[in-house]
Scaffold this motif. Structure first.
Motif, PDB file in Angstrom:
ATOM      1  N   GLN A   1       8.795  46.940  42.334  1.00  0.00           N
ATOM      2  CA  GLN A   1       8.433  47.621  43.579  1.00  0.00           C
ATOM      3  C   GLN A   1       8.610  46.686  44.779  1.00  0.00           C
ATOM      4  O   GLN A   1       9.121  47.097  45.820  1.00  0.00           O
ATOM      5  CB  GLN A   1       6.994  48.121  43.486  1.00  0.00           C
ATOM      6  CG  GLN A   1       6.589  48.993  44.648  1.00  0.00           C
ATOM      7  CD  GLN A   1       5.219  49.612  44.459  1.00  0.00           C
ATOM      8  OE1 GLN A   1       4.526  49.358  43.476  1.00  0.00           O
ATOM      9  NE2 GLN A   1       4.815  50.419  45.413  1.00  0.00           N
ATOM     10  N   LEU A   2       8.186  45.440  44.634  1.00  0.00           N
ATOM     11  CA  LEU A   2       8.376  44.466  45.720  1.00  0.00           C
ATOM     12  C   LEU A   2       9.860  44.284  46.033  1.00  0.00           C
ATOM     13  O   LEU A   2      10.254  44.256  47.208  1.00  0.00           O
ATOM     14  CB  LEU A   2       7.760  43.118  45.342  1.00  0.00           C
ATOM     15  CG  LEU A   2       6.267  42.958  45.620  1.00  0.00           C
ATOM     16  CD1 LEU A   2       5.696  41.779  44.856  1.00  0.00           C
ATOM     17  CD2 LEU A   2       6.016  42.799  47.105  1.00  0.00           C
ATOM     18  N   LEU A   3      10.685  44.162  44.993  1.00  0.00           N
ATOM     19  CA  LEU A   3      12.126  43.996  45.216  1.00  0.00           C
ATOM     20  C   LEU A   3      12.726  45.220  45.898  1.00  0.00           C
ATOM     21  O   LEU A   3      13.636  45.086  46.722  1.00  0.00           O
ATOM     22  CB  LEU A   3      12.844  43.726  43.892  1.00  0.00           C
ATOM     23  CG  LEU A   3      12.690  42.316  43.342  1.00  0.00           C
ATOM     24  CD1 LEU A   3      13.290  42.214  41.943  1.00  0.00           C
ATOM     25  CD2 LEU A   3      13.318  41.293  44.265  1.00  0.00           C
TER      26      LEU A   3
ATOM     27  N   LYS B   1      13.893  45.326  50.590  1.00  0.00           N
ATOM     28  CA  LYS B   1      15.219  45.675  51.115  1.00  0.00           C
ATOM     29  C   LYS B   1      15.152  46.197  52.549  1.00  0.00           C
ATOM     30  O   LYS B   1      16.161  46.261  53.235  1.00  0.00           O
ATOM     31  CB  LYS B   1      15.884  46.710  50.208  1.00  0.00           C
ATOM     32  CG  LYS B   1      16.268  46.143  48.852  1.00  0.00           C
ATOM     33  CD  LYS B   1      16.834  47.195  47.935  1.00  0.00           C
ATOM     34  CE  LYS B   1      17.122  46.597  46.570  1.00  0.00           C
ATOM     35  NZ  LYS B   1      17.425  47.614  45.575  1.00  0.00           N
ATOM     36  N   GLN B   2      13.936  46.528  53.016  1.00  0.00           N
ATOM     37  CA  GLN B   2      13.761  46.981  54.392  1.00  0.00           C
ATOM     38  C   GLN B   2      13.801  45.814  55.386  1.00  0.00           C
ATOM     39  O   GLN B   2      13.919  46.025  56.589  1.00  0.00           O
ATOM     40  CB  GLN B   2      12.418  47.711  54.534  1.00  0.00           C
ATOM     41  CG  GLN B   2      12.301  48.943  53.651  1.00  0.00           C
ATOM     42  CD  GLN B   2      10.895  49.495  53.688  1.00  0.00           C
ATOM     43  OE1 GLN B   2      10.448  49.952  54.738  1.00  0.00           O
ATOM     44  NE2 GLN B   2      10.209  49.428  52.570  1.00  0.00           N
ATOM     45  N   VAL B   3      13.693  44.607  54.867  1.00  0.00           N
ATOM     46  CA  VAL B   3      13.711  43.395  55.700  1.00  0.00           C
ATOM     47  C   VAL B   3      15.155  42.904  55.760  1.00  0.00           C
ATOM     48  O   VAL B   3      15.862  42.920  54.747  1.00  0.00           O
ATOM     49  CB  VAL B   3      12.782  42.318  55.079  1.00  0.00           C
ATOM     50  CG1 VAL B   3      12.840  41.019  55.865  1.00  0.00           C
ATOM     51  CG2 VAL B   3      11.352  42.842  54.985  1.00  0.00           C
ATOM     52  N   PRO B   4      15.621  42.447  56.925  1.00  0.00           N
ATOM     53  CA  PRO B   4      16.996  41.949  57.027  1.00  0.00           C
ATOM     54  C   PRO B   4      17.293  40.842  56.000  1.00  0.00           C
ATOM     55  O   PRO B   4      16.428  40.030  55.681  1.00  0.00           O
ATOM     56  CB  PRO B   4      17.078  41.405  58.461  1.00  0.00           C
ATOM     57  CG  PRO B   4      16.016  42.129  59.199  1.00  0.00           C
ATOM     58  CD  PRO B   4      14.926  42.383  58.209  1.00  0.00           C
ATOM     59  N   GLU B   5      18.528  40.834  55.501  1.00  0.00           N
ATOM     60  CA  GLU B   5      18.935  39.896  54.454  1.00  0.00           C
ATOM     61  C   GLU B   5      18.755  38.438  54.838  1.00  0.00           C
ATOM     62  O   GLU B   5      18.467  37.608  53.992  1.00  0.00           O
ATOM     63  CB  GLU B   5      20.390  40.152  54.045  1.00  0.00           C
ATOM     64  CG  GLU B   5      20.549  41.385  53.197  1.00  0.00           C
ATOM     65  CD  GLU B   5      21.962  41.555  52.683  1.00  0.00           C
ATOM     66  OE1 GLU B   5      22.683  40.548  52.538  1.00  0.00           O
ATOM     67  OE2 GLU B   5      22.343  42.706  52.426  1.00  0.00           O
ATOM     68  N   GLY B   6      18.936  38.103  56.081  1.00  0.00           N
ATOM     69  CA  GLY B   6      18.843  36.704  56.498  1.00  0.00           C
ATOM     70  C   GLY B   6      17.423  36.189  56.654  1.00  0.00           C
ATOM     71  O   GLY B   6      17.214  34.986  56.805  1.00  0.00           O
TER      72      GLY B   6
ATOM     73  N   TYR C   1      11.560  35.262  54.662  1.00  0.00           N
ATOM     74  CA  TYR C   1      10.547  35.953  53.857  1.00  0.00           C
ATOM     75  C   TYR C   1      11.210  36.774  52.760  1.00  0.00           C
ATOM     76  O   TYR C   1      10.779  36.748  51.616  1.00  0.00           O
ATOM     77  CB  TYR C   1       9.669  36.833  54.760  1.00  0.00           C
ATOM     78  CG  TYR C   1       8.592  37.595  54.010  1.00  0.00           C
ATOM     79  CD1 TYR C   1       7.610  36.922  53.295  1.00  0.00           C
ATOM     80  CD2 TYR C   1       8.563  38.983  54.032  1.00  0.00           C
ATOM     81  CE1 TYR C   1       6.623  37.619  52.611  1.00  0.00           C
ATOM     82  CE2 TYR C   1       7.571  39.678  53.353  1.00  0.00           C
ATOM     83  CZ  TYR C   1       6.607  38.999  52.647  1.00  0.00           C
ATOM     84  OH  TYR C   1       5.625  39.689  51.966  1.00  0.00           O
ATOM     85  N   ARG C   2      12.269  37.478  53.107  1.00  0.00           N
ATOM     86  CA  ARG C   2      12.983  38.270  52.106  1.00  0.00           C
ATOM     87  C   ARG C   2      13.556  37.370  51.017  1.00  0.00           C
ATOM     88  O   ARG C   2      13.440  37.671  49.828  1.00  0.00           O
ATOM     89  CB  ARG C   2      14.101  39.089  52.756  1.00  0.00           C
ATOM     90  CG  ARG C   2      14.902  39.879  51.731  1.00  0.00           C
ATOM     91  CD  ARG C   2      15.920  40.797  52.345  1.00  0.00           C
ATOM     92  NE  ARG C   2      16.769  41.394  51.325  1.00  0.00           N
ATOM     93  CZ  ARG C   2      17.549  42.437  51.526  1.00  0.00           C
ATOM     94  NH1 ARG C   2      17.594  43.010  52.709  1.00  0.00           N
ATOM     95  NH2 ARG C   2      18.287  42.911  50.552  1.00  0.00           N
ATOM     96  N   LYS C   3      14.182  36.270  51.419  1.00  0.00           N
ATOM     97  CA  LYS C   3      14.760  35.348  50.436  1.00  0.00           C
ATOM     98  C   LYS C   3      13.688  34.820  49.484  1.00  0.00           C
ATOM     99  O   LYS C   3      13.901  34.731  48.280  1.00  0.00           O
ATOM    100  CB  LYS C   3      15.448  34.177  51.144  1.00  0.00           C
ATOM    101  CG  LYS C   3      16.688  34.557  51.918  1.00  0.00           C
ATOM    102  CD  LYS C   3      17.218  33.342  52.661  1.00  0.00           C
ATOM    103  CE  LYS C   3      18.288  33.682  53.663  1.00  0.00           C
ATOM    104  NZ  LYS C   3      18.724  32.499  54.436  1.00  0.00           N
ATOM    105  N   SER C   4      12.543  34.482  50.041  1.00  0.00           N
ATOM    106  CA  SER C   4      11.439  33.942  49.244  1.00  0.00           C
ATOM    107  C   SER C   4      10.897  34.978  48.259  1.00  0.00           C
ATOM    108  O   SER C   4      10.700  34.688  47.076  1.00  0.00           O
ATOM    109  CB  SER C   4      10.324  33.467  50.170  1.00  0.00           C
ATOM    110  OG  SER C   4       9.211  33.063  49.434  1.00  0.00           O
ATOM    111  N   VAL C   5      10.657  36.200  48.748  1.00  0.00           N
ATOM    112  CA  VAL C   5      10.125  37.264  47.887  1.00  0.00           C
ATOM    113  C   VAL C   5      11.125  37.597  46.790  1.00  0.00           C
ATOM    114  O   VAL C   5      10.753  37.738  45.614  1.00  0.00           O
ATOM    115  CB  VAL C   5       9.756  38.519  48.710  1.00  0.00           C
ATOM    116  CG1 VAL C   5       9.476  39.715  47.817  1.00  0.00           C
ATOM    117  CG2 VAL C   5       8.554  38.220  49.594  1.00  0.00           C
TER     118      VAL C   5
END
Length: 148
Positions: free
Chosen positions: A64-66, A70-75, A78-82
């Motif tokens: 679910q977290l993954l 995806k709503q967060v920009p790729e760069g 925070y997204r990279k960390s999660v």
């Protein structure tokens, strides 16, 4: 001395084994393995109950977290960390069924503690998306301009 009480004619051992197996309730091997592995009766932490399906719960939470990240920009960092954290945990969860092994590999305490943490992370992620925090962080990242 005590007299033996007869309960009828004795069946041969082979027949007893056959009848015992035939009369025993049939359960899928996976269910038997899961039942054998679930022996924990308490987490030892007040207010934190044992989750008999902790591994499955964590798999669902990480997926679910993954999905929601995806709503967060790729760069965004925070997204990279999660994504990195969830992908590692999913790999561990899918490759191991033993709770003690999982707790050691993930290194975040008991699986029930991790469930609590992942659930809170979902709340943080939803707030991060609602407030578009990546934009705020980008603004904070800009170099300071000195006006003399």
């Amino acid at each position: 001395s005590r007299a033996a009480i007869s309960l009828g004619p004795r069946r041969p051992p082979a027949l007893r084994r056959t009848l015992g197996a035939a009369l025993a309730p049939r359960r899928p091997p996976a269910l038997l393995a899961r039942r054998a592995a679930t022996t924990k009766t308490t987490t030892g932490i007040v207010g934190l109950p044992v989750d008999p399906h902790a591994r499955e719960t964590l798999i669902a939470l990480n997926e679910q977290l993954l999905d929601e990240i995806k709503q967060v920009p790729e760069g965004a960092e925070y997204r990279k960390s999660v994504e990195a954290t969830c992908n590692y945990r999913l790999k561990c969860l899918r490759e191991n069924e033993d709770e003690a092994t999982l707790e050691e590999l993930i290194g975040m305490g008991q699986l029930e503690e991790l469930i609590e943490s992942q659930t809170e992370e979902l709340g943080v992620l939803r707030m991060y998306v609602a407030e578009e925090m990546w934009k705020v962080i980008a603004e904070l990242d800009t170099p300071e301009v000195k006006l003399d």
